[in-house]
Design an enzyme around this catalytic site. Structure first.
Site, PDB file in Angstrom:
ATOM      1  N   ILE A 239      25.136  52.841  59.581  1.00 49.29           N
ATOM      2  CA  ILE A 239      24.688  51.438  59.658  1.00 49.29           C
ATOM      3  C   ILE A 239      25.842  50.559  60.145  1.00 49.29           C
ATOM      4  CG2 ILE A 239      22.911  51.637  57.873  1.00 49.29           C
ATOM      5  CD1 ILE A 239      24.907  50.098  55.998  1.00 49.29           C
ATOM      6  N   ARG A 241      28.396  50.739  63.409  1.00 48.27           N
ATOM      7  CA  ARG A 241      28.332  50.377  64.826  1.00 48.27           C
ATOM      8  C   ARG A 241      28.109  51.630  65.641  1.00 48.27           C
ATOM      9  NH1 ARG A 241      27.427  45.979  63.868  1.00 48.27           N
ATOM     10  NH2 ARG A 241      28.477  44.043  64.443  1.00 48.27           N
ATOM     11  N   GLU A 270      23.500  50.530  72.618  1.00 51.82           N
ATOM     12  CA  GLU A 270      22.198  49.956  72.246  1.00 51.82           C
ATOM     13  C   GLU A 270      21.939  48.659  73.026  1.00 51.82           C
ATOM     14  OE1 GLU A 270      23.274  49.556  68.004  1.00 51.82           O
ATOM     15  OE2 GLU A 270      23.019  47.390  68.249  1.00 51.82           O
ATOM     16  N   HIS A 288      18.755  48.414  64.692  1.00 49.94           N
ATOM     17  CA  HIS A 288      19.835  47.513  64.229  1.00 49.94           C
ATOM     18  C   HIS A 288      19.254  46.372  63.368  1.00 49.94           C
ATOM     19  CE1 HIS A 288      24.143  46.038  65.317  1.00 49.94           C
ATOM     20  NE2 HIS A 288      23.794  45.649  64.092  1.00 49.94           N
TER      21      HIS A 288
HETATM   22  C1  8YV Z   1      23.872  41.467  63.084  1.00 52.43           C
HETATM   23  C2  8YV Z   1      25.491  43.198  62.209  1.00 52.43           C
HETATM   24  O1  8YV Z   1      22.584  41.059  62.843  1.00 52.43           O
HETATM   25  O2  8YV Z   1      26.560  41.503  60.992  1.00 52.43           O
HETATM   26  C3  8YV Z   1      26.685  42.489  61.695  1.00 52.43           C
HETATM   27  O3  8YV Z   1      27.810  42.930  61.996  1.00 52.43           O
HETATM   28  O4  8YV Z   1      25.584  44.263  62.689  1.00 52.43           O
HETATM   29  C4  8YV Z   1      24.143  42.563  62.087  1.00 52.43           C
HETATM   30  O5  8YV Z   1      24.036  42.055  60.793  1.00 52.43           O
HETATM   31  C5  8YV Z   1      23.984  41.843  64.519  1.00 52.43           C
HETATM   32  O6  8YV Z   1      25.260  42.270  64.839  1.00 52.43           O
HETATM   33  C6  8YV Z   1      23.609  40.655  65.418  1.00 52.43           C
HETATM   34  O7  8YV Z   1      24.691  39.851  65.761  1.00 52.43           O
END
Ligand code: 8YV
Length: 331
Positions: A239, A241, A270, A288
């Site tokens: 969860i 990256r 992605e 995501h």
């Molecule tokens: C975001 C995420 O919604 O906060 C993060 O780092 O991965 C997610 O919660 C996504 O990155 C959109 O900016």
């Protein structure tokens, strides 16, 4: 009346948050929600002093140089690998992210993905929807135990700790973790988590979840060699990256049953997904959405907006990533 300074909101967000920003700024909001190309982003940022951005926009030295009036960028995300923070600091651009407001929601989702992966939720649902369920069998979609098993966590920041608490206190799991820095003893005790080296983590976990920030140093930190060290019954959940896992190597390992199953919310490149992942049955795939509850997404947008207002009107951002430039910024 003096003209308000201008800012950009790079994607469609919540109307009440835009209205809140409009009390202070002239807001250019990308309500069509199309992802701006780098050239479109630079064009749209001309004359803007601030921007609310998402993971879809790369903000680096080129953007800072091409947008001389830009004083700050506020990411609507806790992760900020779309920002080149050292380059922004050098250019005098303040950067902020949205920590804390998404921790528990994201940990809930991490746990949902562990459960779905271990208990073969989507694989069995596809089977049912395809009309293949003609009779019950004792071993039908038999998965792996979650309660009482060993939960491995790679990356032990706020979200990792929230997942540890769920595992240890809710599911009676033995929790082991690996992180760049070890937690202090009180926090380890509260999370009921034991520090181990990365190899022990890989070899011992029944369920391994990745919650570490992306950086070029941990690109493909989980590849074929690491997956081969895991138990054949183990599951892997990402969860964090895309790019932390070598998706092609993982798809092959899943097909060859090197590990039992995987759950992925993030992907290399992605929204494209490696085609091999789409054809292996033992992987749960989500787009995501770990922080995606309306309440949390609203809190993230609101925190980003409050950062912009706090820095551009008072010089004091709430959650800065490069606080060292405050007061020294040439912009
Ligand atoms: C975001 C995420 O919604 O906060 C993060 O780092 O991965 C997610 O919660 C996504 O990155 C959109 O900016």
């Amino acid at each position: 009346m003096a003209q308000k300074p201008s800012i950009l909101v790079s994607r469609k967000i919540f109307p009440d948050v835009v209205d809140h920003l409009r009390e202070h700024f002239d807001v250019d909001s990308n309500d069509s929600d199309g992802v701006l190309t780098p050239a479109e982003l630079i064009a749209r940022l001309q004359g803007k002093v601030g921007a609310l951005t998402t993971g879809s926009e790369r903000i680096d030295a080129a953007v800072a140089a091409a947008c001389p009036q830009l004083r700050m960028v506020a990411n609507i995300a806790v992760g900020f690998n779309n920002f080149d923070v050292p380059a922004l600091s050098a250019a005098g651009v303040l950067a902020t992210n949205t920590p804390d407001v998404l921790t528990e929601t994201t940990a809930d989702f991490g746990f949902a993905l562990i459960m779905a992966t271990a208990r073969r939720l989507t694989e069995s649902e596809h089977f049912l929807r395809a009309g293949q369920w003609n009779r019950w069998a004792l071993d039908m979609f038999a998965g792996a135990e979650v309660h009482g098993s060993t939960l491995g966590i790679l990356g032990m920041g706020r979200i990792g700790q929230a997942i540890a608490r769920r595992g240890a206190h809710g599911f009676g799991m033995k929790v082991i973790y690996h992180n760049r820095t070890r937690l202090d003893a009180a926090l380890e005790a509260e999370c009921k988590a034991s520090y181990v080296d990365k190899t022990t983590l890989l070899k011992t976990a029944d369920h391994l979840i990745l919650v570490l920030p992306y950086s070029s140093e941990n690109h493909h930190t989980i590849g074929a060699a690491e997956i081969a060290q895991m138990k054949p019954t183990a599951t892997l959940v990402n969860i964090a990256r895309g790019g932390i896992v070598d998706d092609a190597a993982l798809a092959l390992a899943l097909r060859n049953r090197v590990i039992a199953a995987a759950g992925l919310d993030v992907f290399e490149g992605e929204p494209k997904v490696h085609p091999d992942l789409l054809t292996v049955p033992n992987v749960v795939l989500t787009p995501h959405i770990a922080s995606a509850t309306l309440k949390t997404r609203h809190a993230m947008a609101k925190l980003a907006a409050d950062n912009v207002i706090a820095y551009l009107t008072q010089g004091q951002p709430l959650t800065p990533l490069n606080a060292e430039i405050i007061g020294k910024a040439a912009r």
